[in-house]
Write an enzyme that holds these catalytic residues in place. Structure first.
Site, PDB file in Angstrom:
ATOM      1  N   ASP A  22       0.706  -1.233   0.142  1.00 31.45           N
ATOM      2  CA  ASP A  22       0.161  -0.065   0.346  1.00 31.45           C
ATOM      3  C   ASP A  22       0.895   0.862  -0.039  1.00 31.45           C
ATOM      4  O   ASP A  22       1.725   1.331   0.307  1.00 31.45           O
ATOM      5  CB  ASP A  22      -0.888   0.286   0.950  1.00 31.45           C
ATOM      6  CG  ASP A  22      -2.112   0.995   1.070  1.00 31.45           C
ATOM      7  OD1 ASP A  22      -2.058   1.823   0.248  1.00 31.45           O
ATOM      8  OD2 ASP A  22      -2.440   1.077   1.876  1.00 31.45           O
ATOM      9  N   GLY A  23       0.433   2.320  -0.538  1.00 30.36           N
ATOM     10  CA  GLY A  23       1.217   3.767  -0.464  1.00 30.36           C
ATOM     11  C   GLY A  23       1.381   4.440  -1.599  1.00 30.36           C
ATOM     12  O   GLY A  23       2.150   5.415  -1.791  1.00 30.36           O
ATOM     13  N   ASN A  24       1.140   3.189  -2.783  1.00 35.96           N
ATOM     14  CA  ASN A  24       2.190   3.704  -4.081  1.00 35.96           C
ATOM     15  C   ASN A  24       1.290   5.369  -4.455  1.00 35.96           C
ATOM     16  O   ASN A  24       2.329   6.181  -4.910  1.00 35.96           O
ATOM     17  CB  ASN A  24       1.290   2.769  -4.796  1.00 35.96           C
ATOM     18  CG  ASN A  24       2.093   1.911  -5.371  1.00 35.96           C
ATOM     19  OD1 ASN A  24       2.806   1.386  -4.584  1.00 35.96           O
ATOM     20  ND2 ASN A  24       1.414   0.412  -5.953  1.00 35.96           N
ATOM     21  N   HIS A  39       2.248   3.650  -8.952  1.00 34.78           N
ATOM     22  CA  HIS A  39       2.526   1.919  -8.857  1.00 34.78           C
ATOM     23  C   HIS A  39       3.410   1.342 -10.270  1.00 34.78           C
ATOM     24  O   HIS A  39       4.006   0.324  -9.736  1.00 34.78           O
ATOM     25  CB  HIS A  39       1.138   2.077 -10.155  1.00 34.78           C
ATOM     26  CG  HIS A  39      -0.270   2.091  -9.150  1.00 34.78           C
ATOM     27  ND1 HIS A  39      -0.144   1.785  -8.203  1.00 34.78           N
ATOM     28  CD2 HIS A  39      -1.394   2.972  -9.974  1.00 34.78           C
ATOM     29  CE1 HIS A  39      -1.444   2.081  -7.243  1.00 34.78           C
ATOM     30  NE2 HIS A  39      -1.762   2.787  -8.479  1.00 34.78           N
ATOM     31  N   LEU A 133      10.461 -20.758  -4.553  1.00 36.73           N
ATOM     32  CA  LEU A 133       8.896 -20.216  -4.253  1.00 36.73           C
ATOM     33  C   LEU A 133       8.403 -20.047  -4.769  1.00 36.73           C
ATOM     34  O   LEU A 133       7.877 -19.867  -6.037  1.00 36.73           O
ATOM     35  CB  LEU A 133      10.104 -17.948  -4.088  1.00 36.73           C
ATOM     36  CG  LEU A 133       9.376 -17.040  -3.525  1.00 36.73           C
ATOM     37  CD1 LEU A 133       9.180 -17.489  -1.924  1.00 36.73           C
ATOM     38  CD2 LEU A 133       9.682 -15.733  -3.947  1.00 36.73           C
ATOM     39  N   ARG A 190       1.871  -4.614   6.510  1.00 38.28           N
ATOM     40  CA  ARG A 190       1.472  -3.652   5.226  1.00 38.28           C
ATOM     41  C   ARG A 190       2.210  -2.532   5.688  1.00 38.28           C
ATOM     42  O   ARG A 190       2.452  -1.919   6.339  1.00 38.28           O
ATOM     43  CB  ARG A 190      -0.617  -4.079   5.897  1.00 38.28           C
ATOM     44  CG  ARG A 190      -0.916  -2.520   4.939  1.00 38.28           C
ATOM     45  CD  ARG A 190      -2.076  -2.454   5.331  1.00 38.28           C
ATOM     46  NE  ARG A 190      -3.262  -1.414   4.523  1.00 38.28           N
ATOM     47  CZ  ARG A 190      -4.352  -1.354   4.080  1.00 38.28           C
ATOM     48  NH1 ARG A 190      -5.284  -1.986   4.798  1.00 38.28           N
ATOM     49  NH2 ARG A 190      -4.663  -0.479   2.820  1.00 38.28           N
ATOM     50  N   ILE A 197      -6.391  -4.326   7.180  1.00 39.29           N
ATOM     51  CA  ILE A 197      -6.755  -5.300   6.486  1.00 39.29           C
ATOM     52  C   ILE A 197      -7.095  -5.433   5.109  1.00 39.29           C
ATOM     53  O   ILE A 197      -6.349  -6.438   4.279  1.00 39.29           O
ATOM     54  CB  ILE A 197      -7.905  -6.792   7.006  1.00 39.29           C
ATOM     55  CG1 ILE A 197      -6.782  -7.035   8.405  1.00 39.29           C
ATOM     56  CG2 ILE A 197      -7.133  -7.948   6.168  1.00 39.29           C
ATOM     57  CD1 ILE A 197      -5.332  -7.936   9.338  1.00 39.29           C
TER      58      ILE A 197
HETATM   59  C1  IPE Z   1      -5.863  -2.182  -0.046  1.00 38.91           C
HETATM   60  O1  IPE Z   1      -5.786  -1.148  -0.837  1.00 38.91           O
HETATM   61  C2  IPE Z   1      -5.007  -3.500  -1.715  1.00 38.91           C
HETATM   62  C3  IPE Z   1      -3.894  -3.085  -2.129  1.00 38.91           C
HETATM   63  C4  IPE Z   1      -2.824  -3.371  -1.626  1.00 38.91           C
HETATM   64  C5  IPE Z   1      -4.316  -4.366  -3.597  1.00 38.91           C
HETATM   65  P1  IPE Z   1      -6.315  -0.117  -0.495  1.00 38.91           P
HETATM   66  O2  IPE Z   1      -5.192   1.034  -0.438  1.00 38.91           O
HETATM   67  O3  IPE Z   1      -7.051  -0.191  -1.580  1.00 38.91           O
HETATM   68  O4  IPE Z   1      -7.248   0.275   0.633  1.00 38.91           O
HETATM   69  P2  IPE Z   1      -7.392   0.851   1.805  1.00 38.91           P
HETATM   70  O5  IPE Z   1      -8.827   1.720   1.040  1.00 38.91           O
HETATM   71  O6  IPE Z   1      -6.647   1.777   1.917  1.00 38.91           O
HETATM   72  O7  IPE Z   1      -8.065   0.174   2.956  1.00 38.91           O
HETATM   73  C1  IPE Z   2      -1.850   0.270  -3.256  1.00 36.86           C
HETATM   74  O1  IPE Z   2      -1.734   1.777  -3.396  1.00 36.86           O
HETATM   75  C2  IPE Z   2      -1.808  -0.062  -5.040  1.00 36.86           C
HETATM   76  C3  IPE Z   2      -2.987  -0.835  -5.444  1.00 36.86           C
HETATM   77  C4  IPE Z   2      -3.957  -0.285  -4.185  1.00 36.86           C
HETATM   78  C5  IPE Z   2      -2.818  -0.865  -6.354  1.00 36.86           C
HETATM   79  P1  IPE Z   2      -2.735   2.835  -3.463  1.00 36.86           P
HETATM   80  O2  IPE Z   2      -3.375   3.098  -4.895  1.00 36.86           O
HETATM   81  O3  IPE Z   2      -3.533   2.194  -2.604  1.00 36.86           O
HETATM   82  O4  IPE Z   2      -2.186   4.331  -2.902  1.00 36.86           O
HETATM   83  P2  IPE Z   2      -2.581   4.790  -1.635  1.00 36.86           P
HETATM   84  O5  IPE Z   2      -2.979   4.384  -0.634  1.00 36.86           O
HETATM   85  O6  IPE Z   2      -3.445   5.608  -2.606  1.00 36.86           O
HETATM   86  O7  IPE Z   2      -1.363   5.781  -1.608  1.00 36.86           O
HETATM   87 MG    MG Z   3      -4.423   2.316  -0.839  1.00 43.05          MG
END
Ligand code: IPE
Ligand code: IPE
Ligand code: MG
Length: 246
Positions: A22-24, A39, A133, A190, A197
């Protein structure tokens, strides 16, 4: 980095690590860039962490790449992610194969565009004999989707008379999950400072150790993975028992 690696007890590694990458989007925004830029850079982290897990001898790595809820994002982001996925698989499959890595996918494949499904199927086939793996991509996946899917299939077997209600136990349910061939993750990581979750492996994470880091996914590297493993190895996993019983 070597110092962190030295602190890991190689005999007490988890067999299965699951990661919510998460966080891209925020990583990109913080740089004044478009979310897709984040991404794109997240792929480098995937490469690095897959390599790190393979080097350690981790047996299973599940990466949450796209949730069923992520389909509701703006269309340009969804399309961008699909293209990135297909392009990455095309580019990486040979290197996965060379490193004896076996690719798996869990999720609602019917939701994927045809071209993405085809690319994935080829990659699955190409790496299917590998014994190193197991890299499990959770794509168009959610825990609730998976449980619903399992319940429907079990009900169907009961209706056909091939399964009796009295014989349904936890092993049966496990067998109908998309992860039936994999052990439950012992460690779930995470990134990006969110403490939830988000519909990931709801059933399988029942006793997983949860590790949260503020590091955004595009910045996550092997040394961050080692820190998570060191933290994991300092925990006592009791599974409902008392310390003394262990
Ligand atoms: C969870 O991240 C899904 C993935 C990392 C693929 P999200 O960014 O979609 O989750 P929420 O919306 O913050 O809960
Ligand atoms: C996780 O990063 C990747 C995917 C859910 C596909 P996000 O796109 O959720 O990045 P944030 O959470 O908005 O920073
Ligand atoms: Mg996210």
């Amino acid at each position: 980095m070597q110092a962190l690696l030295d602190q890991i007890d190689k005999n007490r590694l988890p067999r299965h690590i699951a990661i919510i990458m998460d966080g891209n989007g925020r990583w990109a925004k913080e740089k004044g860039e478009d979310r897709l830029f984040g991404h794109f850079h997240g792929v480098e982290s995937v490469r690095n962490i897959v390599e790190g897990c393979a080097e350690l001898g981790i047996e299973y790595l599940t990466l949450y790449a796209f949730s069923t809820e992520n389909w509701d994002r703006p269309e340009y982001e969804v399309i961008g992610l699909m293209e990135l996925l297909v392009g990455t698989i095309r580019k990486e499959v040979e290197s996965l194969d060379k490193n004896n890595i076996r690719l798996h996918v869990i999720g609602d494949m019917n939701m994927l565009p045809e071209y993405a499904r085809k690319e994935l199927e080829e990659a699955l086939e190409m790496t299917s004999k590998n014994t190193g793996l197991n890299l499990i991509m959770a794509l168009s996946y959610s825990g609730r989707w998976e449980l619903l899917h399992a319940v429907k299939n079990i009900a169907y077997e009961v209706k056909k008379g091939r399964l009796s209600i009295d014989n349904i136990n936890q092993d049966t349910l496990q067998n109908y999950l998309t992860t039936s061939k994999f052990p439950d993750p012992e460690l779930m990581i995470r990134t990006s400072g969110e403490y939830r979750i988000s519909n990931f492996l709801l059933y399988q994470l029942a006793y997983a150790e949860l590790y949260f880091t503020p590091v955004r996914w595009p910045d996550f590297r092997k040394d961050n993975l080692y820190e998570a493993l060191i933290d994991y190895q300092h925990r006592e996993r009791r599974f409902g028992k008392t310390s003394e019983q262990l």
